[in-house]
Design a protein around this motif. Sequence first.
Motif, PDB file in Angstrom:
ATOM      1  N   GLN A 150       0.905  -1.088  -0.065  1.00  0.00           N
ATOM      2  CA  GLN A 150       0.065   0.056  -0.193  1.00  0.00           C
ATOM      3  C   GLN A 150       0.878   1.208   0.060  1.00  0.00           C
ATOM      4  OE1 GLN A 150      -2.614   0.520   3.731  1.00  0.00           O
ATOM      5  NE2 GLN A 150      -4.154   1.390   2.128  1.00  0.00           N
ATOM      6  N   ALA A 151       2.073   1.336   0.737  1.00  0.00           N
ATOM      7  CA  ALA A 151       2.925   2.411   0.644  1.00  0.00           C
ATOM      8  C   ALA A 151       3.448   2.664  -0.630  1.00  0.00           C
ATOM      9  CB  ALA A 151       3.991   2.115   1.881  1.00  0.00           C
ATOM     10  N   MET A 152       3.849   1.670  -1.502  1.00  0.00           N
ATOM     11  CA  MET A 152       4.299   1.502  -2.577  1.00  0.00           C
ATOM     12  C   MET A 152       3.643   2.144  -3.512  1.00  0.00           C
ATOM     13  SD  MET A 152       6.480  -2.019  -2.944  1.00  0.00           S
ATOM     14  CE  MET A 152       8.068  -2.320  -2.120  1.00  0.00           C
ATOM     15  N   MET A 153       2.166   1.697  -3.565  1.00  0.00           N
ATOM     16  CA  MET A 153       1.236   2.116  -4.452  1.00  0.00           C
ATOM     17  C   MET A 153       0.858   3.670  -4.081  1.00  0.00           C
ATOM     18  SD  MET A 153      -0.679   1.679  -7.104  1.00  0.00           S
ATOM     19  CE  MET A 153      -2.134   2.119  -7.936  1.00  0.00           C
ATOM     20  N   LEU A 154       0.836   3.965  -2.847  1.00  0.00           N
ATOM     21  CA  LEU A 154       0.199   5.386  -2.450  1.00  0.00           C
ATOM     22  C   LEU A 154       1.656   6.472  -2.928  1.00  0.00           C
ATOM     23  CD1 LEU A 154      -0.921   7.578  -0.703  1.00  0.00           C
ATOM     24  CD2 LEU A 154       0.177   7.089   0.967  1.00  0.00           C
ATOM     25  N   VAL A 155       3.128   6.042  -2.959  1.00  0.00           N
ATOM     26  CA  VAL A 155       3.990   6.934  -3.452  1.00  0.00           C
ATOM     27  C   VAL A 155       3.803   6.937  -5.086  1.00  0.00           C
ATOM     28  CG1 VAL A 155       6.590   7.317  -3.653  1.00  0.00           C
ATOM     29  CG2 VAL A 155       5.652   6.437  -1.395  1.00  0.00           C
ATOM     30  N   ASP A 156       3.430   5.893  -5.472  1.00  0.00           N
ATOM     31  CA  ASP A 156       3.643   5.954  -6.910  1.00  0.00           C
ATOM     32  C   ASP A 156       2.457   6.888  -7.331  1.00  0.00           C
ATOM     33  OD1 ASP A 156       5.592   4.365  -8.184  1.00  0.00           O
ATOM     34  OD2 ASP A 156       4.263   2.678  -8.085  1.00  0.00           O
ATOM     35  N   ALA A 157       1.181   6.766  -6.744  1.00  0.00           N
ATOM     36  CA  ALA A 157      -0.067   7.439  -7.141  1.00  0.00           C
ATOM     37  C   ALA A 157       0.392   8.922  -7.024  1.00  0.00           C
ATOM     38  CB  ALA A 157      -1.235   6.899  -6.348  1.00  0.00           C
ATOM     39  N   LEU A 158       0.847   9.525  -5.681  1.00  0.00           N
ATOM     40  CA  LEU A 158       1.338  10.711  -5.524  1.00  0.00           C
ATOM     41  C   LEU A 158       2.284  11.341  -6.617  1.00  0.00           C
ATOM     42  CD1 LEU A 158       1.431  10.532  -1.552  1.00  0.00           C
ATOM     43  CD2 LEU A 158      -0.242  11.706  -2.927  1.00  0.00           C
ATOM     44  N   HIS A 159       3.440  10.463  -6.614  1.00  0.00           N
ATOM     45  CA  HIS A 159       4.215  10.776  -7.832  1.00  0.00           C
ATOM     46  C   HIS A 159       3.573  11.184  -9.229  1.00  0.00           C
ATOM     47  CE1 HIS A 159       7.696  10.558 -10.399  1.00  0.00           C
ATOM     48  NE2 HIS A 159       8.292  11.233  -9.810  1.00  0.00           N
ATOM     49  N   HIS A 160       2.877  10.326  -9.527  1.00  0.00           N
ATOM     50  CA  HIS A 160       1.801  10.342 -10.788  1.00  0.00           C
ATOM     51  C   HIS A 160       1.085  11.597 -10.667  1.00  0.00           C
ATOM     52  CE1 HIS A 160       0.039   9.125 -14.506  1.00  0.00           C
ATOM     53  NE2 HIS A 160      -1.053   9.383 -13.976  1.00  0.00           N
ATOM     54  N   LYS A 161       0.366  11.800  -9.517  1.00  0.00           N
ATOM     55  CA  LYS A 161      -0.466  13.110  -9.440  1.00  0.00           C
ATOM     56  C   LYS A 161       0.479  14.305  -9.607  1.00  0.00           C
ATOM     57  CE  LYS A 161      -3.518  15.347  -6.028  1.00  0.00           C
ATOM     58  NZ  LYS A 161      -2.590  16.462  -5.835  1.00  0.00           N
ATOM     59  N   TRP A 162       1.497  14.197  -9.062  1.00  0.00           N
ATOM     60  CA  TRP A 162       2.414  15.288  -8.829  1.00  0.00           C
ATOM     61  C   TRP A 162       2.975  15.564 -10.491  1.00  0.00           C
ATOM     62  CZ3 TRP A 162       8.030  15.267 -10.146  1.00  0.00           C
ATOM     63  CH2 TRP A 162       8.458  16.274  -9.981  1.00  0.00           C
ATOM     64  N   SER A 163       3.565  14.552 -11.194  1.00  0.00           N
ATOM     65  CA  SER A 163       3.856  14.753 -12.321  1.00  0.00           C
ATOM     66  C   SER A 163       2.895  15.282 -13.403  1.00  0.00           C
ATOM     67  CB  SER A 163       4.319  13.270 -12.945  1.00  0.00           C
ATOM     68  OG  SER A 163       5.387  12.787 -12.353  1.00  0.00           O
ATOM     69  N   VAL A 164       1.512  14.823 -13.110  1.00  0.00           N
ATOM     70  CA  VAL A 164       0.589  15.540 -14.080  1.00  0.00           C
ATOM     71  C   VAL A 164       0.280  16.776 -13.962  1.00  0.00           C
ATOM     72  CG1 VAL A 164      -2.060  15.330 -14.667  1.00  0.00           C
ATOM     73  CG2 VAL A 164      -0.644  12.970 -14.500  1.00  0.00           C
ATOM     74  N   GLU A 165       0.308  17.152 -12.522  1.00  0.00           N
ATOM     75  CA  GLU A 165       0.094  18.476 -12.181  1.00  0.00           C
ATOM     76  C   GLU A 165       1.262  19.519 -12.461  1.00  0.00           C
ATOM     77  OE1 GLU A 165      -1.023  17.897  -7.890  1.00  0.00           O
ATOM     78  OE2 GLU A 165      -3.106  17.829  -8.467  1.00  0.00           O
ATOM     79  N   GLN A 166       2.399  18.912 -12.724  1.00  0.00           N
ATOM     80  CA  GLN A 166       3.581  19.714 -13.332  1.00  0.00           C
ATOM     81  C   GLN A 166       3.418  20.152 -14.665  1.00  0.00           C
ATOM     82  OE1 GLN A 166       6.400  20.481 -10.923  1.00  0.00           O
ATOM     83  NE2 GLN A 166       4.867  20.056  -9.796  1.00  0.00           N
ATOM     84  N   THR A 167       2.497  19.463 -15.378  1.00  0.00           N
ATOM     85  CA  THR A 167       2.239  20.052 -16.590  1.00  0.00           C
ATOM     86  C   THR A 167       1.084  20.623 -16.752  1.00  0.00           C
ATOM     87  OG1 THR A 167       0.803  18.007 -17.215  1.00  0.00           O
ATOM     88  CG2 THR A 167       3.242  17.721 -17.492  1.00  0.00           C
ATOM     89  N   SER A 168       0.706  21.354 -15.644  1.00  0.00           N
ATOM     90  CA  SER A 168      -0.572  22.240 -15.361  1.00  0.00           C
ATOM     91  C   SER A 168      -1.548  21.555 -15.987  1.00  0.00           C
ATOM     92  CB  SER A 168      -0.322  23.351 -16.487  1.00  0.00           C
ATOM     93  OG  SER A 168       0.790  24.168 -15.864  1.00  0.00           O
ATOM     94  N   SER A 169      -1.909  20.240 -16.121  1.00  0.00           N
ATOM     95  CA  SER A 169      -3.001  19.514 -16.420  1.00  0.00           C
ATOM     96  C   SER A 169      -3.680  18.968 -14.883  1.00  0.00           C
ATOM     97  CB  SER A 169      -2.670  17.972 -16.846  1.00  0.00           C
ATOM     98  OG  SER A 169      -1.787  18.313 -18.259  1.00  0.00           O
ATOM     99  N   LYS A 170      -5.002  18.799 -15.186  1.00  0.00           N
ATOM    100  CA  LYS A 170      -5.870  18.353 -14.107  1.00  0.00           C
ATOM    101  C   LYS A 170      -5.557  16.875 -13.688  1.00  0.00           C
ATOM    102  CE  LYS A 170      -9.158  21.817 -13.890  1.00  0.00           C
ATOM    103  NZ  LYS A 170     -10.649  22.357 -13.891  1.00  0.00           N
ATOM    104  N   PHE A 171      -5.363  16.427 -12.700  1.00  0.00           N
ATOM    105  CA  PHE A 171      -5.208  15.005 -12.005  1.00  0.00           C
ATOM    106  C   PHE A 171      -6.595  14.487 -12.019  1.00  0.00           C
ATOM    107  CE2 PHE A 171      -4.896  11.903  -8.899  1.00  0.00           C
ATOM    108  CZ  PHE A 171      -4.102  10.871  -9.637  1.00  0.00           C
ATOM    109  N   TRP A 172      -7.373  14.956 -11.031  1.00  0.00           N
ATOM    110  CA  TRP A 172      -8.609  14.315 -10.654  1.00  0.00           C
ATOM    111  C   TRP A 172      -9.780  14.468 -11.706  1.00  0.00           C
ATOM    112  CZ3 TRP A 172      -7.927  11.954  -6.611  1.00  0.00           C
ATOM    113  CH2 TRP A 172      -6.890  12.496  -5.654  1.00  0.00           C
ATOM    114  N   SER A 173     -10.549  13.488 -12.088  1.00  0.00           N
ATOM    115  CA  SER A 173     -11.569  13.490 -12.865  1.00  0.00           C
ATOM    116  C   SER A 173     -12.787  13.427 -12.151  1.00  0.00           C
ATOM    117  CB  SER A 173     -11.384  12.190 -13.766  1.00  0.00           C
ATOM    118  OG  SER A 173     -11.542  11.056 -13.086  1.00  0.00           O
TER     119      SER A 173
END
Length: 188
Positions: A150-173
Amino acid sequence: MQSTGEVACFGRDAHEAFLKAMLASGFKVPQKPGGVLLSFGPEDDKQDFLPYYLPRLFEMGNTVYATPGTACWINAHPQVTKGHKIVELHKIEKDMPLKEPNVNSAMAEGKIQLVITSPNSRDSKGMTAGYFFRRRVIDSGIALIFDLQQAMMLVDALHHKWSVEQTSSKFWSLDSWQECHRTGRLQA
């Protein structure tokens, strides 16, 4: 025995669905970089988590704290920090003089928003020092993960969210179940 609950959430990908499920279950998902305390017992857990996920925590701008055993492992493997520094926090041990900085003071000062730990023992009958540590984290209202996958998935998911938001895109649908089916994102 652990209590379990089920939460189903839809997302554009597994990362979004996972974070939505964590939020829906009442978990305090970190919304911005902050303090992350790492405390791993078993050597295998350190080897499985730290080389891949520690650099991701740093990349997102987190301050990483570690208990002495985990800090020792990180310091022995400097390539995992990629030049970043960790902050070692002393554990609070019974009958031991209080050393600073320590886990309790960092939590009381609001420096930590997420604790990722893996217990040395899975013995549910013993009230170990690790049990009291996790209890203090929960009582402090800090997000706690003690399952390594669960910790691995959480860090992966937070990193993915952070990466998407770095491009000024929205993460949440915010699509309805029907909309997910209409767009073909979900298969019947």
